[in-house]
Scaffold this motif. Sequence first.
Motif, short mmCIF file in Angstrom:
data_model
loop_
_atom_site.label_atom_id
_atom_site.label_comp_id
_atom_site.label_asym_id
_atom_site.label_seq_id
_atom_site.Cartn_x
_atom_site.Cartn_y
_atom_site.Cartn_z
N LYS A 47 9.71 21.38 20.34
CA LYS A 47 10.57 21.88 19.27
C LYS A 47 12.04 21.57 19.54
O LYS A 47 12.89 21.82 18.71
N LEU A 48 12.34 21.04 20.72
CA LEU A 48 13.72 20.83 21.12
C LEU A 48 14.28 19.46 20.77
O LEU A 48 15.49 19.28 20.71
N PHE A 49 13.41 18.47 20.54
CA PHE A 49 13.89 17.11 20.47
C PHE A 49 13.26 16.34 19.31
O PHE A 49 12.14 16.64 18.90
N LEU A 69 15.71 12.69 22.89
CA LEU A 69 14.53 12.16 22.22
C LEU A 69 13.30 12.38 23.07
O LEU A 69 13.37 12.52 24.28
N ILE A 70 12.14 12.32 22.41
CA ILE A 70 10.86 12.30 23.12
C ILE A 70 9.96 11.34 22.34
O ILE A 70 10.04 11.25 21.12
N SER A 71 9.14 10.60 23.06
CA SER A 71 8.22 9.69 22.39
C SER A 71 6.99 9.48 23.24
O SER A 71 6.96 9.78 24.43
N CYS A 72 5.97 8.98 22.60
CA CYS A 72 4.75 8.59 23.27
C CYS A 72 4.54 7.11 22.94
O CYS A 72 3.97 6.78 21.90
N PRO A 73 5.07 6.21 23.77
CA PRO A 73 5.07 4.80 23.44
C PRO A 73 3.71 4.22 23.05
O PRO A 73 3.65 3.31 22.23
N CYS A 74 2.62 4.76 23.60
CA CYS A 74 1.31 4.20 23.25
C CYS A 74 1.00 4.39 21.77
O CYS A 74 0.19 3.66 21.21
N ARG A 88 8.24 9.67 27.07
CA ARG A 88 9.60 9.47 27.51
C ARG A 88 10.41 10.67 27.06
O ARG A 88 10.28 11.13 25.94
N ARG A 89 11.29 11.11 27.91
CA ARG A 89 12.08 12.28 27.59
C ARG A 89 13.50 12.04 28.02
O ARG A 89 13.75 11.53 29.10
N ARG A 90 14.41 12.44 27.20
CA ARG A 90 15.81 12.24 27.54
C ARG A 90 16.58 13.50 27.22
O ARG A 90 16.42 14.06 26.15
#
Length: 132
Positions: free
Chosen positions: A71-73, A85-90, A112-114
């Motif tokens: 819920k934060l990004f 940001l957050i992502s799931c590259p796959c 990935r989390r930043r």
Amino acid sequence: MALRVERAQANTVALAAWLGAHEKVTKVYYATTEDHPDRALHLSQATGGGCVVCFTTGDVDLSKHVVSETKLFAITVSFGSVRSLISCPCDMSHASIPAETRARVEIKDRSRRRGPRIVRGLRRLLRAQRTG
């Protein structure tokens, strides 16, 4: 600006250490961790580790859960943004690459989390994975 970058890097170092000790995290990718293969090269070119950390869970469903339930990004592919940001590259930037090819060239199915302030949220998300 310097203070902001220093604080962001300090938060990222703490996050990388926390992730590295978490039982559901199989690998942490952060430029200044002791086991990073390019640590010496990075430190010869930069004064800090930066503000980007990647990690693998070894479980694509868990990674997808972490990404979808945060819920934060913002969930997005990073295009050099300064936003958290957050992502799931796959499922995103690497979705068009067959899984066999990703494995062969060592592109991991990972999240990935930043950015700072995520340990509490990640702790909750890694603790209880949604089923079904």
